[in-house]
Each structure stands twice: as C-alpha cells, then as structure tokens.
Design a protein around this motif. Structure first.
Motif, PDB file in Angstrom:
ATOM      1  N   PRO A   6       5.914  -1.166 -14.186  1.00  9.52           N
ATOM      2  CA  PRO A   6       6.369  -0.191 -13.177  1.00  9.52           C
ATOM      3  C   PRO A   6       5.910   1.236 -13.462  1.00  9.52           C
ATOM      4  CG  PRO A   6       8.143  -1.714 -13.719  1.00  9.52           C
ATOM      5  CD  PRO A   6       7.025  -2.013 -14.662  1.00  9.52           C
ATOM      6  N   ALA A   7       5.690   1.567 -14.728  1.00 10.45           N
ATOM      7  CA  ALA A   7       5.270   2.932 -15.067  1.00 10.45           C
ATOM      8  C   ALA A   7       3.826   3.206 -14.682  1.00 10.45           C
ATOM      9  CB  ALA A   7       5.458   3.181 -16.569  1.00 10.45           C
ATOM     10  N   LEU A   8       3.019   2.151 -14.529  1.00 10.29           N
ATOM     11  CA  LEU A   8       1.587   2.325 -14.263  1.00 10.29           C
ATOM     12  C   LEU A   8       1.173   1.874 -12.869  1.00 10.29           C
ATOM     13  CD1 LEU A   8       0.052   1.083 -17.657  1.00 10.29           C
ATOM     14  CD2 LEU A   8       0.315   3.446 -16.881  1.00 10.29           C
ATOM     15  N   ILE A   9       2.050   1.194 -12.146  1.00 12.88           N
ATOM     16  CA  ILE A   9       1.640   0.585 -10.881  1.00 12.88           C
ATOM     17  C   ILE A   9       1.194   1.624  -9.862  1.00 12.88           C
ATOM     18  CG2 ILE A   9       4.016   0.515 -10.032  1.00 12.88           C
ATOM     19  CD1 ILE A   9       1.224  -2.028  -9.311  1.00 12.88           C
ATOM     20  N   ALA A  68       0.801  -1.225   0.000  1.00 11.35           N
ATOM     21  CA  ALA A  68       0.000   0.000   0.000  1.00 11.35           C
ATOM     22  C   ALA A  68       0.832   1.271   0.000  1.00 11.35           C
ATOM     23  CB  ALA A  68      -0.937   0.016   1.216  1.00 11.35           C
ATOM     24  N   GLY A  69       2.139   1.148   0.113  1.00  9.29           N
ATOM     25  CA  GLY A  69       2.976   2.334   0.128  1.00  9.29           C
ATOM     26  C   GLY A  69       3.185   2.900  -1.271  1.00  9.29           C
ATOM     27  N   VAL A  70       2.487   3.964  -1.598  1.00 13.18           N
ATOM     28  CA  VAL A  70       2.553   4.564  -2.934  1.00 13.18           C
ATOM     29  C   VAL A  70       2.860   6.049  -2.796  1.00 13.18           C
ATOM     30  CG1 VAL A  70       1.326   5.022  -5.075  1.00 13.18           C
ATOM     31  CG2 VAL A  70       0.844   2.938  -3.790  1.00 13.18           C
ATOM     32  N   PRO A 115      -5.540   7.566 -17.087  1.00 15.21           N
ATOM     33  CA  PRO A 115      -6.672   6.712 -17.469  1.00 15.21           C
ATOM     34  C   PRO A 115      -6.799   5.462 -16.607  1.00 15.21           C
ATOM     35  CG  PRO A 115      -5.529   7.493 -19.419  1.00 15.21           C
ATOM     36  CD  PRO A 115      -4.709   7.935 -18.247  1.00 15.21           C
ATOM     37  N   VAL A 116      -5.670   4.886 -16.197  1.00 18.25           N
ATOM     38  CA  VAL A 116      -5.724   3.681 -15.361  1.00 18.25           C
ATOM     39  C   VAL A 116      -6.449   3.976 -14.051  1.00 18.25           C
ATOM     40  CG1 VAL A 116      -4.332   2.120 -13.963  1.00 18.25           C
ATOM     41  CG2 VAL A 116      -3.700   2.551 -16.330  1.00 18.25           C
ATOM     42  N   SER A 164      -7.367  -6.296  -5.040  1.00 19.00           N
ATOM     43  CA  SER A 164      -7.059  -5.371  -6.127  1.00 19.00           C
ATOM     44  C   SER A 164      -5.569  -5.034  -6.150  1.00 19.00           C
ATOM     45  CB  SER A 164      -7.889  -4.087  -5.990  1.00 19.00           C
ATOM     46  OG  SER A 164      -9.267  -4.356  -6.146  1.00 19.00           O
ATOM     47  N   LEU A 165      -4.984  -4.784  -4.978  1.00 17.03           N
ATOM     48  CA  LEU A 165      -3.544  -4.545  -4.905  1.00 17.03           C
ATOM     49  C   LEU A 165      -2.766  -5.781  -5.352  1.00 17.03           C
ATOM     50  CD1 LEU A 165      -3.217  -2.635  -1.504  1.00 17.03           C
ATOM     51  CD2 LEU A 165      -2.963  -1.677  -3.797  1.00 17.03           C
ATOM     52  N   PHE A 166      -3.261  -6.935  -4.962  1.00 17.91           N
ATOM     53  CA  PHE A 166      -2.610  -8.197  -5.322  1.00 17.91           C
ATOM     54  C   PHE A 166      -2.553  -8.357  -6.846  1.00 17.91           C
ATOM     55  CE2 PHE A 166      -2.802 -12.803  -6.129  1.00 17.91           C
ATOM     56  CZ  PHE A 166      -1.702 -13.232  -5.397  1.00 17.91           C
ATOM     57  N   VAL A 167      -3.683  -8.121  -7.518  1.00 16.04           N
ATOM     58  CA  VAL A 167      -3.725  -8.256  -8.975  1.00 16.04           C
ATOM     59  C   VAL A 167      -2.919  -7.134  -9.642  1.00 16.04           C
ATOM     60  CG1 VAL A 167      -5.234  -8.305 -11.002  1.00 16.04           C
ATOM     61  CG2 VAL A 167      -5.950  -9.434  -8.886  1.00 16.04           C
ATOM     62  N   ALA A 168      -2.974  -5.929  -9.073  1.00 12.79           N
ATOM     63  CA  ALA A 168      -2.255  -4.799  -9.666  1.00 12.79           C
ATOM     64  C   ALA A 168      -0.756  -5.074  -9.751  1.00 12.79           C
ATOM     65  CB  ALA A 168      -2.509  -3.532  -8.856  1.00 12.79           C
TER      66      ALA A 168
END
Length: 453
Positions: free
Chosen positions: A418-421, A341-343, A353-354, A408-412
């Motif tokens: 890396p550019a979209l995560i 969860a650290g973003v 868009p994502v 959702s985090l798991f699938v992400a």
C-alpha cells in the motif's frame, strides 16, 4: 436477360427477387476479416478506456475522492457459519471479471495461431520474438534500477502492452500505415498479455495448495473429455469454467490463469461443414411457402435442425469471440480502469524510485527489447516480416508498446505494498503517456513524409 442467366429467382409475397451472387471468397478472408473486425472494436475500446481512466483520475483528485475510493473497497461475498468467501469489489473485478479478459485474449491467440497468418511459424516468430524482448529487457532494466530498493518485486509491471490503446493509436492513421504493422502489434500484444499472466501465476502467486490444483486439473480434464464426446452447450462449459476458477483460486495460483488455459483449449474446428450446412438449408428451402412450421412435424424438425447447423457452422472460438469481445471491451475493461486508475496525485510519489523505474522500463526498455529481438530473429532467418512493413514503422510501433496501462495496473495491484502502489500507478500513467506521444509523433512524421506507405 444474359446477366441473369445464372441467377436464382424466388417468389415471395407475390414479388420476384433476384439472389445476387456475393463477391468471390479468398483464402485470405479466413484471417483478414476477423482481424479487421477485431481492430475496429479495439479502436473504440481504446477511446472508452481512456475516458474511464480520466474519469477515475479526476474523481480520485476531487472532493469526492474519499467516497469514490472507498466504494471499490466494499466487501462482497458469501458467509455460511464458519465458512466465508469474500473479496472487496475491486478484487472481484481484478480476479473475476478480468478472467474473461484473459479468456478472450487466449481465444484470439489460438485463432491466429491455427487459422490466421500466424499459423506460418516464421510469420509468428517475429511478433513472438518482439514480445519476448519486450518483456525481458524492461524487466532487467527495472531490476537494475531498483536493486536493493523497496519495490524491486514489481518488475512485472513493465512487461505487458495494452492492446486496446495501441490499436486505438494506430486507428488514427487509417490506411496510411502498412497493414502488416497492425497485425504485428496486435500479435505482439496478445503474446505479451499471455506472457504477463504467466508471470502473474509464477511470480505473484501464493504458496500452492496441491489439493486445489489437483481439482483444477481434474476440471480441465472434464472439459477436454466433454468436448471430445460432443457436448457443445456453451452454458455447460461456463459452469465448468466457474468451478475450475474456484479451484485455481484455492490453489494459490492467480485465478485469471483459468481463463488463459480454457481459452487455449477451445476448439477451432466447426462441427458442421459447409457442405452439410448447404444440404440442410436446401432441404428447408424445398418446402412450399406457407405457415406449416408449428407442431411436431418433419417441417419443424428440419427448421430447428437448420438453426442448429447455422450456429454450429462457426467454430467455438469464433462464436465465443463474437459473444464476449464486445462485453469485455465495452464493459469489463472500462470498469477495471475505473476501479484501478483512481490515484491521488502527490508530488512526493512522482519522484519515487518505483515511478522512475517504471518509466524507464516502459519508455526505453519496451522499444529496445521489441526492436532488438525482432531484428535478431529476422537476421537469423528465424522470422520474416510482412510485405510492406519497414523497420522504421516497426520502430514507431515499438514505441507504442510502452503503453502498459491495463496489464501494468493489474500487476501493480499484486506486486506493490500500500505504501508504494500510488507511486507505481503514477509511473505507469507517466510511462504510458510518454510512450503514446513518442509513438504517435514518429508515425505522424513517417506518414507525412510518405502518406501512401
């Protein structure tokens, strides 16, 4: 005294105590008691999971961001000459520890399908239909919005519901909401999680290694035969499970699938019946009071047999859920939240868009899919609602299913480059928070209008 006419008295340490009969046992206790225990644990887990997520977000946007994020990339593994088996710490958590999460989810699903209210097909059909709609509609909305854009492969991020957060939200309203709503959302979330891991296996795996897959299937066959011939030592099955996990991992399928399959294979029937347990315990109680349990005597053998009988009077599913559920909820899931969860929050990521597609999928797609498919199943006479559960309360619950977070985090982590995560994770947080606010607001309005729902 007449009231003690049917009571038993036992003399211990010179005192007489009365064995007071317990409340009568009803058939409904077979599923209401486990569900009540599960819900109480889930409510506490939801709070701890929220604290872990807030901590991770705070550290990722503080001066400690660099060391905090680098810590989860620490490589851990084994190295023997040319052979190397290793992952980053974050990947060990996501691939290894989360296998136990999916194992417990599968155990809960099997228990409800075999022993609980979901053993009735038409009761099970309602949350199953809602889960199917809650996976299909948001994925289609996501794909429609992301058509031709980078990140379209991340459609799986909007398909799952976070059980802990949803049940934690319901716990805020205690008895004021229908009991059927908790069972409906709990069952729907479990179906959702199992569906999500199947999506991971089919949509986010690598090319198949048929040799690894063959060894995994052989390992599952060994587990089935071992259970059939009467091997009941749980540590032995954990060793089998570890070997199967390695085989599934080498096959190209995501290794957490091993947890789902093994959970669904776990027996729901107790080895020792109630009548046999009572007979064994009565034999032990028939011995006179005294220190005569040591040595290789018949007394000691009967006492040890009673200990085994007490443990084996619970089914393997029940024993494993009681053993693992607190560890999964209070240790594994918070660690997962800290690791994922650290973003670092960036204004540029919020409008990508994502992020927008994920918010649309969670906030709009999930409730629309859940309600439309549940309504169709009920009106086609394929499913029935629990008594006291209205469509208004189901709509409020459907809004809460947009809380995707854990899955959702798991699938992400699997779906995005890396550019979209980071943009994907911000979309997950935003959509989950909006879904929680909308669902809680509607439940507050419904319970304020009619407190005794």
């Amino acid at each position: 005294m007449p009231e003690l006419a049917n009571s038993k008295t036992w003399k211990r340490t010179g005192k007489t105590t009365v064995d007071t009969p317990d409340l009568p046992y009803e058939l409904a206790n077979r599923f209401t008691t486990p569900i009540a225990r599960f819900l109480k644990v889930e409510a506490a887990i939801g709070l701890l999971l929220l604290l872990a997520a807030i901590t991770a977000m705070t550290l990722a946007n503080s001066p400690l961001s660099g060391p905090f994020l680098a810590f989860w990339e620490t490589p851990i593994g084994l190295h023997f000459g040319p052979w190397e088996f290793g992952r980053s710490l974050q990947h060990w958590i996501n691939d290894g520890l989360m296998t136990f999460f999916f194992f417990v989810v599968a155990l809960e699903l099997k228990r409800e399908l075999v022993l609980g209210e979901l053993r009735h097909p038409r009761f099970a059909a309602l949350p199953l239909a809602g889960a199917v709609g809650g996976m299909l509609v948001p994925a289609l909305l996501y794909l429609a919005f992301m058509s031709g854009k980078p990140g379209a492969h991340g459609w799986g991020t909007v398909m799952a519901t976070d059980t802990a957060f949803v049940i934690g939200c319901l716990a805020l309203f205690s008895w004021r909401i229908p009991p059927g709503l908790r069972l409906y959302l709990l069952s729907l979330a479990i179906f959702d999680d199992v569906g999500a891991i199947l999506v991971v296996a089919l949509g986010y795996g690598t090319s198949l290694n048929w040799a690894g897959l063959g060894f995994a299937i052989a390992g599952l066959a060994v587990v089935a035969v071992s259970a059939r011939i009467g091997i009941r030592c749980i540590p032995v099955y954990f060793l089998f499970g570890g070997a199967i996990w390695l085989c599934v991992d080498s096959s190209g399928i995501h290794p957490t699938v091993a947890g789902v399959v093994l959970g669904l294979m776990t027996p729901t029937r107790a080895w020792v019946s109630d009548a046999r347990l009572r007979g064994i315990l009565e034999r032990v109680l028939s011995y006179p009071i005294g220190d005569h349990w040591s040595g290789d005597t018949a007394d000691r053998r009967d006492l040890r047999k009673a200990g085994v009988a007490v443990a084996e009077s619970l089914s393997p599913v029940e024993r494993l859920v009681m053993m693992l559920h607190p560890w999964v909820g209070f240790v594994i899931m918070p660690i997962f939240a800290l690791a994922n969860a650290g973003v670092p929050i960036s204004v540029d990521d919020i409008g990508q868009p994502v992020s927008v597609a994920i918010v649309i999928g969670l906030v709009l797609g999930k409730p629309i899919g859940v309600m439309s498919f549940s309504w169709l199943a009920a009106h086609a006479c394929l499913a029935i609602k629990s008594r006291g559960l209205s469509w208004r309360y189901m709509a409020a619950g459907a809004l809460l299913t947009g809380i995707g977070f854990t899955m959702s985090l798991f699938v992400a982590e699997l779906a995005y480059s890396p550019a979209l995560i980071d943009a994907g994770k911000i979309g997950i947080f935003t959509g989950s928070v909006m879904s929680a606010v909308l669902g809680l607001s509607m439940l507050t309005w419904l319970t304020w209008r009619r407190p005794a729902a």
